[in-house]
Design a protein around this motif. Structure first.
Motif, PDB file in Angstrom:
ATOM      1  N   ARG A 111     -25.118  54.602   4.019  1.00 53.26           N
ATOM      2  CA  ARG A 111     -24.191  54.613   5.158  1.00 53.26           C
ATOM      3  C   ARG A 111     -24.217  53.279   5.888  1.00 53.26           C
ATOM      4  O   ARG A 111     -23.167  52.745   6.274  1.00 53.26           O
ATOM      5  CB  ARG A 111     -24.554  55.742   6.130  1.00 53.26           C
ATOM      6  N   LEU A 112     -25.407  52.725   6.075  1.00 52.69           N
ATOM      7  CA  LEU A 112     -25.524  51.446   6.753  1.00 52.69           C
ATOM      8  C   LEU A 112     -24.838  50.333   5.964  1.00 52.69           C
ATOM      9  O   LEU A 112     -24.121  49.503   6.526  1.00 52.69           O
ATOM     10  CB  LEU A 112     -27.006  51.126   6.949  1.00 52.69           C
ATOM     11  N   THR A 113     -25.063  50.329   4.659  1.00 47.63           N
ATOM     12  CA  THR A 113     -24.430  49.318   3.800  1.00 47.63           C
ATOM     13  C   THR A 113     -22.911  49.439   3.837  1.00 47.63           C
ATOM     14  O   THR A 113     -22.193  48.434   3.906  1.00 47.63           O
ATOM     15  CB  THR A 113     -24.941  49.462   2.356  1.00 47.63           C
ATOM     16  N   ALA A 114     -22.423  50.664   3.819  1.00 49.50           N
ATOM     17  CA  ALA A 114     -20.980  50.895   3.844  1.00 49.50           C
ATOM     18  C   ALA A 114     -20.360  50.472   5.174  1.00 49.50           C
ATOM     19  O   ALA A 114     -19.190  50.072   5.218  1.00 49.50           O
ATOM     20  CB  ALA A 114     -20.671  52.364   3.567  1.00 49.50           C
TER      21      ALA A 114
ATOM     22  N   HIS B  97     -21.336  47.846   6.847  1.00 41.95           N
ATOM     23  CA  HIS B  97     -21.218  46.394   6.757  1.00 41.95           C
ATOM     24  C   HIS B  97     -20.135  45.984   5.765  1.00 41.95           C
ATOM     25  O   HIS B  97     -19.415  45.003   5.994  1.00 41.95           O
ATOM     26  CB  HIS B  97     -22.556  45.784   6.324  1.00 41.95           C
ATOM     27  N   LEU B  98     -20.050  46.719   4.660  1.00 41.77           N
ATOM     28  CA  LEU B  98     -19.069  46.393   3.613  1.00 41.77           C
ATOM     29  C   LEU B  98     -18.324  47.662   3.203  1.00 41.77           C
ATOM     30  O   LEU B  98     -18.572  48.217   2.130  1.00 41.77           O
ATOM     31  CB  LEU B  98     -19.781  45.788   2.399  1.00 41.77           C
ATOM     32  N   PRO B  99     -17.405  48.136   4.043  1.00 42.22           N
ATOM     33  CA  PRO B  99     -16.671  49.363   3.703  1.00 42.22           C
ATOM     34  C   PRO B  99     -15.860  49.227   2.419  1.00 42.22           C
ATOM     35  O   PRO B  99     -15.540  50.235   1.776  1.00 42.22           O
ATOM     36  CB  PRO B  99     -15.768  49.588   4.921  1.00 42.22           C
ATOM     37  N   GLU B 100     -15.579  47.984   2.032  1.00 42.62           N
ATOM     38  CA  GLU B 100     -14.817  47.765   0.797  1.00 42.62           C
ATOM     39  C   GLU B 100     -15.560  48.273  -0.434  1.00 42.62           C
ATOM     40  O   GLU B 100     -14.940  48.544  -1.468  1.00 42.62           O
ATOM     41  CB  GLU B 100     -14.510  46.264   0.629  1.00 42.62           C
ATOM     42  N   LEU B 101     -16.865  48.398  -0.344  1.00 42.72           N
ATOM     43  CA  LEU B 101     -17.646  48.882  -1.483  1.00 42.72           C
ATOM     44  C   LEU B 101     -17.413  50.363  -1.753  1.00 42.72           C
ATOM     45  O   LEU B 101     -17.541  50.816  -2.897  1.00 42.72           O
ATOM     46  CB  LEU B 101     -19.145  48.664  -1.227  1.00 42.72           C
ATOM     47  N   GLY B 102     -17.127  51.125  -0.702  1.00 41.87           N
ATOM     48  CA  GLY B 102     -17.075  52.577  -0.856  1.00 41.87           C
ATOM     49  C   GLY B 102     -18.481  53.133  -1.003  1.00 41.87           C
ATOM     50  O   GLY B 102     -19.457  52.385  -1.176  1.00 41.87           O
ATOM     51  N   ASP B 103     -18.602  54.443  -0.959  1.00 42.87           N
ATOM     52  CA  ASP B 103     -19.932  55.060  -1.039  1.00 42.87           C
ATOM     53  C   ASP B 103     -20.607  54.791  -2.378  1.00 42.87           C
ATOM     54  O   ASP B 103     -21.821  54.550  -2.430  1.00 42.87           O
ATOM     55  CB  ASP B 103     -19.819  56.573  -0.819  1.00 42.87           C
ATOM     56  N   GLU B 104     -19.839  54.832  -3.454  1.00 41.41           N
ATOM     57  CA  GLU B 104     -20.438  54.620  -4.782  1.00 41.41           C
ATOM     58  C   GLU B 104     -20.966  53.202  -4.924  1.00 41.41           C
ATOM     59  O   GLU B 104     -22.083  52.987  -5.418  1.00 41.41           O
ATOM     60  CB  GLU B 104     -19.405  54.919  -5.870  1.00 41.41           C
ATOM     61  N   GLY B 105     -20.192  52.231  -4.482  1.00 46.65           N
ATOM     62  CA  GLY B 105     -20.638  50.847  -4.566  1.00 46.65           C
ATOM     63  C   GLY B 105     -21.818  50.570  -3.648  1.00 46.65           C
ATOM     64  O   GLY B 105     -22.751  49.863  -4.028  1.00 46.65           O
ATOM     65  N   ALA B 106     -21.781  51.141  -2.449  1.00 47.09           N
ATOM     66  CA  ALA B 106     -22.892  50.962  -1.516  1.00 47.09           C
ATOM     67  C   ALA B 106     -24.170  51.568  -2.083  1.00 47.09           C
ATOM     68  O   ALA B 106     -25.258  50.999  -1.954  1.00 47.09           O
ATOM     69  CB  ALA B 106     -22.555  51.582  -0.162  1.00 47.09           C
TER      70      ALA B 106
ATOM     71  N   LEU C 279     -25.552  49.268  -4.732  1.00 47.82           N
ATOM     72  CA  LEU C 279     -26.169  48.082  -4.145  1.00 47.82           C
ATOM     73  C   LEU C 279     -27.557  48.415  -3.598  1.00 47.82           C
ATOM     74  O   LEU C 279     -28.527  47.685  -3.846  1.00 47.82           O
ATOM     75  CB  LEU C 279     -25.286  47.532  -3.029  1.00 47.82           C
ATOM     76  N   VAL C 280     -27.681  49.511  -2.876  1.00 51.25           N
ATOM     77  CA  VAL C 280     -28.967  49.909  -2.295  1.00 51.25           C
ATOM     78  C   VAL C 280     -30.007  50.135  -3.386  1.00 51.25           C
ATOM     79  O   VAL C 280     -31.143  49.657  -3.301  1.00 51.25           O
ATOM     80  CB  VAL C 280     -28.803  51.173  -1.432  1.00 51.25           C
ATOM     81  N   ARG C 281     -29.636  50.870  -4.430  1.00 54.05           N
ATOM     82  CA  ARG C 281     -30.586  51.163  -5.495  1.00 54.05           C
ATOM     83  C   ARG C 281     -31.024  49.883  -6.216  1.00 54.05           C
ATOM     84  O   ARG C 281     -32.194  49.725  -6.578  1.00 54.05           O
ATOM     85  CB  ARG C 281     -29.983  52.167  -6.474  1.00 54.05           C
ATOM     86  N   THR C 282     -30.088  48.966  -6.402  1.00 55.59           N
ATOM     87  CA  THR C 282     -30.429  47.701  -7.053  1.00 55.59           C
ATOM     88  C   THR C 282     -31.418  46.900  -6.213  1.00 55.59           C
ATOM     89  O   THR C 282     -32.403  46.343  -6.730  1.00 55.59           O
ATOM     90  CB  THR C 282     -29.159  46.871  -7.300  1.00 55.59           C
ATOM     91  N   VAL C 283     -31.164  46.852  -4.919  1.00 53.59           N
ATOM     92  CA  VAL C 283     -32.061  46.105  -4.029  1.00 53.59           C
ATOM     93  C   VAL C 283     -33.467  46.693  -4.064  1.00 53.59           C
ATOM     94  O   VAL C 283     -34.461  45.961  -4.158  1.00 53.59           O
ATOM     95  CB  VAL C 283     -31.508  46.098  -2.593  1.00 53.59           C
TER      96      VAL C 283
END
Length: 219
Positions: free
Chosen positions: A144-147, A149-158, A161-165
């Protein structure tokens, strides 16, 4: 100090907090791999058997500490204002925020790096279930926090990104803390110094590149 059994729920919770606080203090002095149940018992002035009245194992102590450290990190991130500007500017700000905040939390990073290989062993099914529920809630909060900052990612993209980090944190943290022998090698042979890992830089670049790639593929 003589052992006095905690008899009320409040007393039991206080004893658990004391054990967790001692473990957190020890991890500012040593890595997870060096923290033993015997050492923790001595720090809290309890016999090992008495520590095990409150936590089923060393790993159970450290898992709960991981959850507490994660919750504190998320609370810090949530206090940060979401910046305006274009996508690239917000990508860079998110990358800097995640990298710098993690670098300031060595205990959290060390626990994350040991989670799958050490901490999730020697625990009961009940402890594992409770821990995984806590992990899921924290992942959802980070998504939710990532989304935001970057709503363009959508929930799936966010989520990606979180899991990769977190995966990168788990591998980059121990690699960025080489033993004394390797530090001596890097100092003696400058041609090998490039093999050293700058943890904060690796995390920052991971966020930048992953976010840009996810956005590009999404388009």
């Amino acid at each position: 100090m003589g052992f006095q059994r905690a008899r009320t729920e409040e007393q039991r919770n206080e004893r658990r907090r004391q054990i967790l606080g001692a473990a957190a203090s020890m991890l500012t002095e040593m890595p997870v791999s060096e923290l033993t149940l015997n050492g923790l018992s001595r720090r809290v002035c309890l016999a090992k058997a008495n520590v095990l009245r409150y936590f089923e194992s060393r790993e159970a102590v450290l898992l709960e500490l991981l959850e507490a450290e994660g919750a504190s990190w998320i609370a810090e991130l949530e206090r940060e204002a979401v910046p305006g500007g274009g996508v690239r500017e917000r990508e860079d700000r998110l990358a800097e925020l995640l990298a710098s905040s993690l670098a300031r939390r060595p205990v959290l990073c060390d626990l994350v790096s040991a989670q799958a290989t050490v901490l999730e062993h020697n625990i009961s099914v009940d402890t594992a279930i409770r821990h995984k529920h806590a992990v899921r809630e924290q992942l959802e909060a980070l998504v939710r926090l990532t989304a935001r900052h970057l709503p363009e990612l959508g929930d799936e993209g966010a989520s990606a990104l979180v899991r990769t980090v977190l995966i990168v944190v788990g591998s980059a943290w121990p690699s960025s803390r080489p033993p004394e022998a390797l530090l001596a090698v890097y100092a003696a042979d400058p041609s090998l110094a490039a093999l050293q890992i700058d943890f904060e830089d690796v995390v920052r670049r991971t966020v930048e590149v992953t976010a840009s790639g996810l956005l590009a593929r999404g388009r």
